[in-house]
Design a protein around this motif. Structure first.
Motif, PDB file in Angstrom:
ATOM      1  N   GLY A   1       0.811  -1.212   0.000  1.00  0.00           N
ATOM      2  CA  GLY A   1       0.000   0.000   0.000  1.00  0.00           C
ATOM      3  C   GLY A   1       0.842   1.259   0.000  1.00  0.00           C
ATOM      4  N   GLU A   2       1.944   1.251   0.758  1.00  0.00           N
ATOM      5  CA  GLU A   2       2.822   2.423   0.800  1.00  0.00           C
ATOM      6  C   GLU A   2       3.492   2.652  -0.551  1.00  0.00           C
ATOM      7  OE1 GLU A   2       5.547   1.841   3.925  1.00  0.00           O
ATOM      8  OE2 GLU A   2       4.087   2.161   5.540  1.00  0.00           O
ATOM      9  N   GLN A   3       3.907   1.587  -1.202  1.00  0.00           N
ATOM     10  CA  GLN A   3       4.536   1.736  -2.516  1.00  0.00           C
ATOM     11  C   GLN A   3       3.543   2.269  -3.546  1.00  0.00           C
ATOM     12  OE1 GLN A   3       5.983  -2.267  -3.042  1.00  0.00           O
ATOM     13  NE2 GLN A   3       8.048  -1.748  -2.334  1.00  0.00           N
ATOM     14  N   SER A   4       2.313   1.756  -3.526  1.00  0.00           N
ATOM     15  CA  SER A   4       1.296   2.239  -4.462  1.00  0.00           C
ATOM     16  C   SER A   4       1.008   3.713  -4.244  1.00  0.00           C
ATOM     17  CB  SER A   4       0.005   1.419  -4.304  1.00  0.00           C
ATOM     18  OG  SER A   4       0.224   0.067  -4.603  1.00  0.00           O
ATOM     19  N   PHE A   5       0.925   4.106  -2.969  1.00  0.00           N
ATOM     20  CA  PHE A   5       0.639   5.511  -2.685  1.00  0.00           C
ATOM     21  C   PHE A   5       1.819   6.396  -3.072  1.00  0.00           C
ATOM     22  CE2 PHE A   5      -0.265   9.202   0.016  1.00  0.00           C
ATOM     23  CZ  PHE A   5      -1.598   9.407  -0.333  1.00  0.00           C
ATOM     24  N   ALA A   6       3.054   5.909  -2.891  1.00  0.00           N
ATOM     25  CA  ALA A   6       4.234   6.684  -3.299  1.00  0.00           C
ATOM     26  C   ALA A   6       4.263   6.867  -4.811  1.00  0.00           C
ATOM     27  CB  ALA A   6       5.508   5.977  -2.828  1.00  0.00           C
ATOM     28  N   ILE A   7       3.885   5.846  -5.560  1.00  0.00           N
ATOM     29  CA  ILE A   7       3.815   5.963  -7.029  1.00  0.00           C
ATOM     30  C   ILE A   7       2.760   6.986  -7.426  1.00  0.00           C
ATOM     31  CG2 ILE A   7       3.211   4.717  -9.135  1.00  0.00           C
ATOM     32  CD1 ILE A   7       4.395   2.212  -7.771  1.00  0.00           C
ATOM     33  N   TYR A   8       1.615   6.917  -6.776  1.00  0.00           N
ATOM     34  CA  TYR A   8       0.547   7.875  -7.074  1.00  0.00           C
ATOM     35  C   TYR A   8       1.005   9.301  -6.834  1.00  0.00           C
ATOM     36  CZ  TYR A   8      -3.647  10.640  -6.190  1.00  0.00           C
ATOM     37  OH  TYR A   8      -4.591  11.630  -6.182  1.00  0.00           O
ATOM     38  N   ARG A   9       1.661   9.540  -5.706  1.00  0.00           N
ATOM     39  CA  ARG A   9       2.121  10.897  -5.381  1.00  0.00           C
ATOM     40  C   ARG A   9       3.187  11.372  -6.371  1.00  0.00           C
ATOM     41  NH1 ARG A   9      -1.286  14.044  -2.793  1.00  0.00           N
ATOM     42  NH2 ARG A   9      -1.754  13.410  -0.653  1.00  0.00           N
ATOM     43  N   ALA A  10       4.055  10.467  -6.789  1.00  0.00           N
ATOM     44  CA  ALA A  10       5.108  10.849  -7.729  1.00  0.00           C
ATOM     45  C   ALA A  10       4.522  11.240  -9.077  1.00  0.00           C
ATOM     46  CB  ALA A  10       6.098   9.689  -7.891  1.00  0.00           C
ATOM     47  N   VAL A  11       3.588  10.449  -9.585  1.00  0.00           N
ATOM     48  CA  VAL A  11       2.944  10.774 -10.864  1.00  0.00           C
ATOM     49  C   VAL A  11       2.150  12.065 -10.743  1.00  0.00           C
ATOM     50  CG1 VAL A  11       1.269   9.977 -12.574  1.00  0.00           C
ATOM     51  CG2 VAL A  11       2.882   8.367 -11.569  1.00  0.00           C
TER      52      VAL A  11
ATOM     53  N   GLY B   1      13.386  21.213  -7.490  1.00  0.00           N
ATOM     54  CA  GLY B   1      12.741  21.945  -6.428  1.00  0.00           C
ATOM     55  C   GLY B   1      12.322  21.047  -5.280  1.00  0.00           C
ATOM     56  N   PHE B   2      11.513  21.612  -4.410  1.00  0.00           N
ATOM     57  CA  PHE B   2      11.067  20.865  -3.225  1.00  0.00           C
ATOM     58  C   PHE B   2      10.224  19.666  -3.612  1.00  0.00           C
ATOM     59  CE2 PHE B   2       7.755  20.151  -0.022  1.00  0.00           C
ATOM     60  CZ  PHE B   2       8.540  19.838   1.077  1.00  0.00           C
ATOM     61  N   GLY B   3       9.386  19.808  -4.651  1.00  0.00           N
ATOM     62  CA  GLY B   3       8.508  18.712  -5.051  1.00  0.00           C
ATOM     63  C   GLY B   3       9.276  17.488  -5.505  1.00  0.00           C
ATOM     64  N   LEU B   4      10.299  17.671  -6.338  1.00  0.00           N
ATOM     65  CA  LEU B   4      11.083  16.537  -6.823  1.00  0.00           C
ATOM     66  C   LEU B   4      11.903  15.909  -5.693  1.00  0.00           C
ATOM     67  CD1 LEU B   4      12.312  17.853 -10.295  1.00  0.00           C
ATOM     68  CD2 LEU B   4      10.528  16.181  -9.832  1.00  0.00           C
ATOM     69  N   ARG B   5      12.439  16.738  -4.798  1.00  0.00           N
ATOM     70  CA  ARG B   5      13.199  16.182  -3.676  1.00  0.00           C
ATOM     71  C   ARG B   5      12.298  15.373  -2.749  1.00  0.00           C
ATOM     72  NH1 ARG B   5      15.747  21.361  -3.916  1.00  0.00           N
ATOM     73  NH2 ARG B   5      14.412  22.112  -2.225  1.00  0.00           N
ATOM     74  N   ALA B   6      11.088  15.889  -2.499  1.00  0.00           N
ATOM     75  CA  ALA B   6      10.148  15.141  -1.662  1.00  0.00           C
ATOM     76  C   ALA B   6       9.720  13.846  -2.350  1.00  0.00           C
ATOM     77  CB  ALA B   6       8.923  16.006  -1.356  1.00  0.00           C
ATOM     78  N   MET B   7       9.568  13.887  -3.676  1.00  0.00           N
ATOM     79  CA  MET B   7       9.226  12.689  -4.427  1.00  0.00           C
ATOM     80  C   MET B   7      10.327  11.638  -4.295  1.00  0.00           C
ATOM     81  SD  MET B   7       8.611  12.368  -8.539  1.00  0.00           S
ATOM     82  CE  MET B   7       7.761  13.950  -8.574  1.00  0.00           C
ATOM     83  N   ARG B   8      11.597  12.058  -4.400  1.00  0.00           N
ATOM     84  CA  ARG B   8      12.714  11.126  -4.275  1.00  0.00           C
ATOM     85  C   ARG B   8      12.775  10.526  -2.873  1.00  0.00           C
ATOM     86  NH1 ARG B   8      16.172  13.908  -6.455  1.00  0.00           N
ATOM     87  NH2 ARG B   8      16.667  12.712  -8.352  1.00  0.00           N
ATOM     88  N   ASP B   9      12.581  11.357  -1.850  1.00  0.00           N
ATOM     89  CA  ASP B   9      12.609  10.849  -0.474  1.00  0.00           C
ATOM     90  C   ASP B   9      11.491   9.841  -0.232  1.00  0.00           C
ATOM     91  OD1 ASP B   9      14.755  12.502  -0.016  1.00  0.00           O
ATOM     92  OD2 ASP B   9      13.553  14.112   0.881  1.00  0.00           O
ATOM     93  N   ARG B  10      10.303  10.108  -0.786  1.00  0.00           N
ATOM     94  CA  ARG B  10       9.171   9.204  -0.581  1.00  0.00           C
ATOM     95  C   ARG B  10       9.422   7.855  -1.247  1.00  0.00           C
ATOM     96  NH1 ARG B  10       5.586  12.290  -2.505  1.00  0.00           N
ATOM     97  NH2 ARG B  10       4.943  13.264  -0.553  1.00  0.00           N
TER      98      ARG B  10
END
Length: 376
Positions: A282-292, A337-346
């Motif tokens: 579930g965490e991986q699916s949600f991380a993919i959703y947030r990244a897209v 920016g902050f969005g891409l860095r947060a995406m990488r951390d997630r």
């Protein structure tokens, strides 16, 4: 408007280059000064696109410059006067409203009549000039009417488009609210029926265990643990029904549908190599959703095009890979920016990684999540 100005400028240069061939031997100082004045006005004209009164004055001055340049000193008529005046009238009709453009056309016709009267023209030539100006004025006025209708239609379309977006947003909100209400209703039904019965069953099993023989207590204890696990699963299901946001592949599909309807983005969504069957948590699916979601939002904010490609694949079942591709030019000032860095951390928290590829043709956001441990 910038592109239109350079088109006008190019046509003017071509016509003037041909027109000057008509009187190379009689280019006196007055005509040279008139040509200079004409082109000075032509170059400063874009500075006053928001001031129609000054534009009208510039057109009048250009008419005087035309009179100085093409005045028949030796009764020689230059036919390219017709083309140059046609261009000035066309510019006036394009930039000014009907009343101001009619005044400019009237001034140009007066200048043309003066020049024609001073030149030695035959009756057929006068008739041809009169017919040319008559058809030119009719064409200009017709163009202005058609252009006004087109602008009115465009304004109405913009209003309708705005209303359409509001209605679509309202429908999506109501649809989401109805779906959430239905989920809440199902959750309450499960909680009130199954949950309460499982709780009652646990109480009866405990009472039965206390009164049962020693050899039966172990079996009753196992039954009680099974009922407790069922109650926990039921409560977990009820909590999932109360969650408003849906992640994973289903959430990505809903996000794409929303962006296409509301923001008119063109998204090509492809699923390859068993991506739907990938064993994601579930965490991986949600991380993919947030990244897209973050990648598509960045395209809407920063890209010059509103087209994107979204690709999901799971080659070999060992990894899950997603890509969001946007065809755009290279930005030399790009920084994460902050969005891409947060995406990488997630993604790193769920055992994945993020890659950014930026070249002259496209901008690619690529995420990879390893599935080896889960498959084992």
């Amino acid at each position: 408007m910038k592109k239109t100005y350079f088109i006008w400028l190019g046509v003017q240069f071509v016509v003037w280059a041909i027109a000057l061939v008509g009187f190379p031997s009689v280019l006196n100082e007055g005509r040279i000064a008139g040509i200079c004045l004409f082109f000075i006005i032509l170059f400063i004209h874009p500075l006053f696109t928001e001031k129609p009164r000054i534009q009208s004055i510039l057109f009048y001055v250009q008419a005087m410059a035309i009179l100085i340049i093409f005045y028949p000193l030796e009764h020689a008529f230059n036919p390219f006067l017709l083309l140059i005046q046609a261009l000035i009238m066309a510019e006036a009709v394009f930039y000014l409203n009907r009343l101001r453009s009619l005044v400019v056309i009237g001034v140009q016709l007066g200048i043309a009549a003066w020049i024609v009267m001073e030149a030695n023209l035959t009756a057929s030539q006068l008739t041809w000039c009169g017919l040319f100006y008559f058809l030119l004025v009719i064409a200009m006025l017709h163009y202005q009417v058609v252009r006004k209708r087109k602008l009115d239609v465009r304004k109405k379309n913009d209003v309708l488009l705005s209303e359409y977006r509001k209605i679509r947003r309202l429908l999506l909100t109501e649809e989401e609210q109805a779906r959430q209400d239905e989920r809440m209703l199902i959750g309450h039904e499960i909680h009130d029926s199954v949950g309460h019965k499982l709780t009652a069953l646990l109480m009866q099993l405990e009472v039965f265990r206390l009164a049962a023989a020693e050899e039966d207590k172990e079996k009753i204890k196992n039954l009680k643990e099974l009922a407790e696990q069922s109650l926990k699963e039921t409560r977990r299901a009820v909590r999932s029904f109360k969650q408003k946001e849906v992640g994973g592949l289903q959430g990505v599909i809903r996000l794409i549908r929303k962006l296409e309807l509301e923001s008119f983005m063109k998204i090509n969504f492809s699923v390859k190599h068993g991506a739907f069957a990938a064993p994601l948590t579930g965490e991986q699916s949600f991380a993919i959703y947030r990244a897209v979601q973050e990648a598509l939002t960045n395209i809407m904010k920063h890209s010059s095009t509103r087209e994107a490609q979204v690709l999901f694949e799971s080659p070999g079942g060992s990894i899950f890979r997603f890509e969001v591709i946007n065809l755009t030019a290279l930005n030399p000032f790009f920084q994460e920016g902050f969005g891409l860095r947060a995406m990488r951390d997630r993604l790193e928290k769920v055992g994945g990684s993020l890659e950014i590829q930026h070249d002259e043709r496209q901008f690619v956001v690529r995420g990879i999540i390893r599935l080896i441990e889960r498959s084992e």
